[in-house]
Scaffold this motif. Structure first.
Motif, mmCIF file in Angstrom:
data_model
loop_
_atom_site.group_PDB
_atom_site.id
_atom_site.type_symbol
_atom_site.label_atom_id
_atom_site.label_comp_id
_atom_site.label_asym_id
_atom_site.label_seq_id
_atom_site.Cartn_x
_atom_site.Cartn_y
_atom_site.Cartn_z
ATOM 1 N N PRO A 1 0.855 -1.183 0.019
ATOM 2 C CA PRO A 1 -0.073 0.019 0.025
ATOM 3 C C PRO A 1 0.805 1.305 -0.092
ATOM 4 O O PRO A 1 0.320 2.237 -0.352
ATOM 5 N N ALA A 2 2.113 1.292 0.213
ATOM 6 C CA ALA A 2 2.688 2.321 0.333
ATOM 7 C C ALA A 2 3.138 3.148 -0.888
ATOM 8 O O ALA A 2 3.114 2.403 -1.955
ATOM 9 N N ASP A 3 3.225 4.316 -0.734
ATOM 10 C CA ASP A 3 3.594 5.225 -1.996
ATOM 11 C C ASP A 3 5.158 5.136 -2.370
ATOM 12 O O ASP A 3 5.411 4.837 -3.402
ATOM 13 N N VAL A 4 5.691 5.069 -1.048
ATOM 14 C CA VAL A 4 7.344 4.930 -1.469
ATOM 15 C C VAL A 4 7.669 4.153 -0.379
ATOM 16 O O VAL A 4 7.315 3.975 0.891
ATOM 17 N N VAL A 5 8.489 2.944 -0.935
ATOM 18 C CA VAL A 5 9.380 2.169 0.053
ATOM 19 C C VAL A 5 10.861 2.483 0.024
ATOM 20 O O VAL A 5 11.457 2.363 -0.949
ATOM 21 N N VAL A 6 11.125 2.832 1.112
ATOM 22 C CA VAL A 6 12.715 3.193 1.153
ATOM 23 C C VAL A 6 13.577 2.030 2.036
ATOM 24 O O VAL A 6 13.269 1.819 3.061
ATOM 25 N N ILE A 7 14.421 1.397 1.268
ATOM 26 C CA ILE A 7 15.212 0.480 1.556
ATOM 27 C C ILE A 7 16.690 0.796 1.949
ATOM 28 O O ILE A 7 17.242 1.266 1.184
ATOM 29 N N GLY A 8 17.001 0.657 3.268
ATOM 30 C CA GLY A 8 18.393 1.205 3.578
ATOM 31 C C GLY A 8 19.399 -0.117 3.560
ATOM 32 O O GLY A 8 18.893 -1.177 3.552
ATOM 33 N N GLU A 9 20.476 0.045 3.031
ATOM 34 C CA GLU A 9 21.506 -1.164 2.970
ATOM 35 C C GLU A 9 22.765 -0.665 3.562
ATOM 36 O O GLU A 9 23.103 0.416 3.868
ATOM 37 N N TYR A 10 23.491 -1.768 4.026
ATOM 38 C CA TYR A 10 24.871 -1.639 4.126
ATOM 39 C C TYR A 10 25.663 -2.022 2.605
ATOM 40 O O TYR A 10 25.527 -2.829 2.328
ATOM 41 N N HIS A 11 26.550 -0.769 2.314
ATOM 42 C CA HIS A 11 26.861 -0.964 1.063
ATOM 43 C C HIS A 11 27.680 -2.146 0.920
ATOM 44 O O HIS A 11 28.643 -2.337 1.767
ATOM 45 N N GLY A 12 27.565 -3.023 -0.339
ATOM 46 C CA GLY A 12 28.388 -4.143 -0.319
ATOM 47 C C GLY A 12 27.931 -5.419 0.178
ATOM 48 O O GLY A 12 28.830 -6.573 0.217
ATOM 49 N N HIS A 13 26.978 -5.356 1.090
ATOM 50 C CA HIS A 13 26.515 -6.643 1.712
ATOM 51 C C HIS A 13 25.775 -7.521 0.754
ATOM 52 O O HIS A 13 24.656 -6.887 0.571
ATOM 53 N N HIS A 14 26.158 -8.565 0.512
ATOM 54 C CA HIS A 14 25.413 -9.524 -0.238
ATOM 55 C C HIS A 14 24.080 -9.864 0.104
ATOM 56 O O HIS A 14 22.949 -10.000 -0.651
ATOM 57 N N GLY A 15 23.714 -9.939 1.462
ATOM 58 C CA GLY A 15 22.320 -10.148 1.925
ATOM 59 C C GLY A 15 21.632 -9.200 1.784
ATOM 60 O O GLY A 15 20.145 -9.010 1.419
ATOM 61 N N ALA A 16 21.966 -7.755 1.974
ATOM 62 C CA ALA A 16 21.146 -6.540 1.790
ATOM 63 C C ALA A 16 20.645 -6.552 0.270
ATOM 64 O O ALA A 16 19.624 -6.347 -0.112
ATOM 65 N N HIS B 1 2.090 5.013 -9.304
ATOM 66 C CA HIS B 1 3.260 4.217 -9.310
ATOM 67 C C HIS B 1 3.795 4.249 -7.891
ATOM 68 O O HIS B 1 3.565 5.233 -7.051
ATOM 69 N N GLN B 2 4.326 3.166 -7.573
ATOM 70 C CA GLN B 2 5.214 3.144 -6.404
ATOM 71 C C GLN B 2 6.516 2.992 -6.557
ATOM 72 O O GLN B 2 7.134 2.577 -7.448
ATOM 73 N N VAL B 3 7.110 4.135 -5.706
ATOM 74 C CA VAL B 3 8.479 4.123 -5.655
ATOM 75 C C VAL B 3 9.087 3.468 -4.652
ATOM 76 O O VAL B 3 9.192 3.230 -3.586
#
Length: 335
Positions: free
Chosen positions: A59-74, A244-246
């Motif tokens: 349902p969200a208009d925007v989904v913000v996904i934080g990552e640890y740069h370079g982590h394969h799991g992320a 659209h969903q971002v």
């Protein structure tokens, strides 16, 4: 055998739909078993499969996904979220910190099939981990005609503001300046405190240096320019792609605790429904309940990862590497 069976059950439930139940009680939650694994939970501690997470995010208009740069799991989880959400909301836009405003023409050329991958990498100066980390997201977008937004501020502008402050903007070409948000340094006091504390923890401060020195203040302004530019690009993407969903990807510091670009986005468009997904490292001595209690405010949803390997054991070599970074930064010409 009991632990092995529990692990296999948990991992299969996390990555595939259709599991009737997850391990009973949070005390039974095992940590990630490899660098590719992610244990997903909502902020109340309920474990989720990828499909269940996507259902909650739909349902969200925007989904913000934080990552640890370079982590394969992320990066694996980001790709799974993108493809699973697409099945629920095919009107999708991908927004990425990993490309800058000036990269957009070359990114569009690649997505339309005019150039090849090596040309994309060379022409955008793509991050060194592009192939291992971001290729799946770009290729999914290309195959499904999903627009991709180069959301970050240009790297040279960010670095030069970090060195010279916002006065550097006066030197910019008017056309380039127009691409940046009008309010370029919008922030919150909580975020400022968090940034300065992180800067001190990561790099230390010169003996006797005032925390409000121009050097540190300029670094913060550079950070704010990134956050405000990314938020502005998300707003523009929603305006140009109604309905659209971002899905927006950035380093976790830019979005956890709903600070950084999320706080800016919500100030500019308070009516938007924004969902934040944030990573947490699960170390050898940690347990699920303690981690959840400590970090539940990082996002609406959390995913737990094995820590990345320690970069240095030798403090002298670490110091040399840091000094080399300063040397490389010093060669930048801001004119």
């Amino acid at each position: 055998m009991k632990d092995l069976s529990r692990t296999l059950t948990l991992l299969s439930c996390l990555f595939f739909a259709g599991c009737a139940s997850l391990p009973a009680g949070n005390a039974d939650v095992l940590p990630p078993q490899s660098q590719y694994d992610a244990i997903i939970a909502d902020s109340s501690g309920s474990l989720l499969t990828v499909n269940q997470l996507a259902e909650a995010l739909a349902p969200a208009d925007v989904v913000v996904i934080g990552e640890y740069h370079g982590h394969h799991g992320a990066h694996l989880l980001e790709a799974l979220i993108q493809s699973t959400l697409y099945r629920k909301r095919p009107q999708q836009v991908l927004s990425m910190e990993q490309f800058t405003l000036t990269d957009q023409p070359e990114l569009d050329r690649y997505l339309s099939g005019e150039t090849g991958e090596e040309e994309l990498i060379a022409d955008t100066g793509a991050w060194s981990n592009y192939k291992a980390s971001y290729r799946p997201l770009i290729e999914f977008s290309r195959r499904n005609n999903v627009p991709v937004i180069a959301a970050n501020a240009p790297a040279k502008i960010v670095r030069c503001i970090g060195r010279e402050g916002e006065a550097y903007l006066e030197q910019l070409d008017s056309d380039l300046l127009k691409q940046l948000p009008e309010d370029r340094f919008l922030d919150t006091p909580v975020y400022r405190d968090k940034f300065f504390a992180a800067l001190e923890d990561n790099h230390g401060a010169d003996e006797g240096e005032d925390k409000n020195s121009s050097r540190i203040e300029n670094s913060y302004k550079a950070q704010l320019l990134r956050d405000n530019t990314m938020a502005d690009q998300v707003v523009t993407a929603l305006r140009e792609n109604p309905g659209h969903q971002v899905i927006h990807l950035n380093g976790t510091f830019h979005s956890e605790n709903r600070l950084g670009m999320v706080a800016v986005l919500e100030k500019r468009r308070p009516e938007l429904e924004v969902a934040v997904v944030s990573p947490v490292f699960w170390g050898p001595e940690d347990d699920f309940n303690s981690l959840l209690e400590e970090h539940r405010d990082r996002g609406d949803f959390l995913y737990f990862l094995q820590p990345l390997p320690e970069k240095y054991k030798d403090s002298d070599r670490q110091h040399e590497a840091i000094m080399q970074q300063f040397h490389n930064a010093g060669s930048l010409v801001c004119d």
